[in-house]
Motif scaffolding. Sequence first.
Motif, mmCIF file in Angstrom:
data_model
loop_
_atom_site.group_PDB
_atom_site.id
_atom_site.type_symbol
_atom_site.label_atom_id
_atom_site.label_comp_id
_atom_site.label_asym_id
_atom_site.label_seq_id
_atom_site.Cartn_x
_atom_site.Cartn_y
_atom_site.Cartn_z
ATOM 1 N N GLN A 40 -30.575 11.056 28.620
ATOM 2 C CA GLN A 40 -30.362 12.070 27.109
ATOM 3 C C GLN A 40 -30.363 13.647 28.180
ATOM 4 O O GLN A 40 -31.027 13.670 28.869
ATOM 5 C CB GLN A 40 -31.834 12.220 26.444
ATOM 6 N N SER A 85 -36.105 10.265 26.506
ATOM 7 C CA SER A 85 -35.863 8.726 26.972
ATOM 8 C C SER A 85 -35.253 9.239 28.168
ATOM 9 O O SER A 85 -34.543 10.428 28.306
ATOM 10 C CB SER A 85 -34.594 8.471 25.541
ATOM 11 N N LYS A 126 -42.975 5.832 24.056
ATOM 12 C CA LYS A 126 -42.057 6.590 24.819
ATOM 13 C C LYS A 126 -41.693 7.694 24.097
ATOM 14 O O LYS A 126 -41.411 7.895 22.801
ATOM 15 C CB LYS A 126 -40.537 5.902 24.895
#
Length: 415
Positions: A189, A186, A183
């Motif tokens: 966020q 995210s 990842k």
Amino acid sequence: MNEVEGLRFRRLNRPQVITDDLQTPQNKGSSSYSGKVFRVVLVSLGVFLLFPLLIVCLILESPIQPDVLRLSEPPVMSGCYEPNLELRDAQRLFEDQILGPESIVNIGDVLYTGTADGKILKLVGKRSYVVARLGQAPCGSTEAEPVCGRPLGMRVGPNGTLFVADAYLGLFEVNPTTGEVNKLVSGGQVVAGRKLSFINDLDVTQDGRKVYFTDSSSRWQRRDYLLLIMEATADGRVLEYDMDTREVTVVMENLRFPNGIQLLPDEESVLVAETTMARIRRVHVSGLNKGGMDMFVENLPGFPDNIRPSSTGGYWVAMSTVRPNPGFSMMDFLAQRPWVKKLVFKIFSREVLMKMAPPYSLVVELREGGVCTRSLHDPQGLVAAYVSEAHEHDGYLYLGSFRSPYISRLQLRKA
């Protein structure tokens, strides 16, 4: 009796001729009364049916607060945009084996795509294999999307890895051989004070150091894309992810549904499909003009989705809905009538609203300056429906779809 008296006698005794005109005055009263009764019943019925609807409209709140848009009159579909049936010659692949293959890439002759149930698939021959899953079960419904994930834009990096934009979960780098998932960013966020709510498409520089991606809205998620289209707020952004520093920065903001993104050859700017506005903007991401923006093409005959390079040096742009001219464009009609949009969402479900914009698949090839080179059509989307991307490989055009259970493939030399 003389002749004159005889004639007078015959006139006095001539038979009376009864006609409709003579009957009309006799029935006038009853006819007028029946008409009044009919009108009263009709009005009462109308009030009876409309009253609940009026109450609903007054009580319910609309889920959207739409802006007023000023769209130009759609271009006449002639010349390069002349309707045809070219996409009807496409072949459906993996039908009923996959669902919603939004974006397509290839490594050699092997195809990869992401699907509506959160999978990254490898497509070989007539079979599909799961490479990775970005989210967790349950999957298969729009309500489950935020947990399951919804892979959208996909690219191949310089090291042969897959870069994937998941609408909810973020940006990922996936090893197509081992299935390892890394990842990068995210979903959800906060960047520059606003959440990443609808990550859509991405592109990667040739050295793999920068990833540019679109966040279509900080207010709406992918499952609410119809609300985003109708509200048409300017809360979308283009962002940059630095692979070395792992920082995310905003390159451009205040865009209306930024969707597909494509780096230009010099990698100093990207093309961004601004779906709601039916146009493509050029955003400068580096160099002397960094932070600037200009127009690549405006007033397209449809609403653009993903942008991908063509073998001729141009760009393929996919559209699943058009703005017919001649004809009636529902989206153009509603653009300047926000009160109608509010009313529509109070009365109708999203499924019904989807049917109000019948599918019309259109893929256009544009060259520098936004000039149309050719267009490929499937009116009513009978073979290739809900197209989201046109990916060219080895003489074929592979058509992704955000909704259909297949990939379409068109041999370009026959088009």
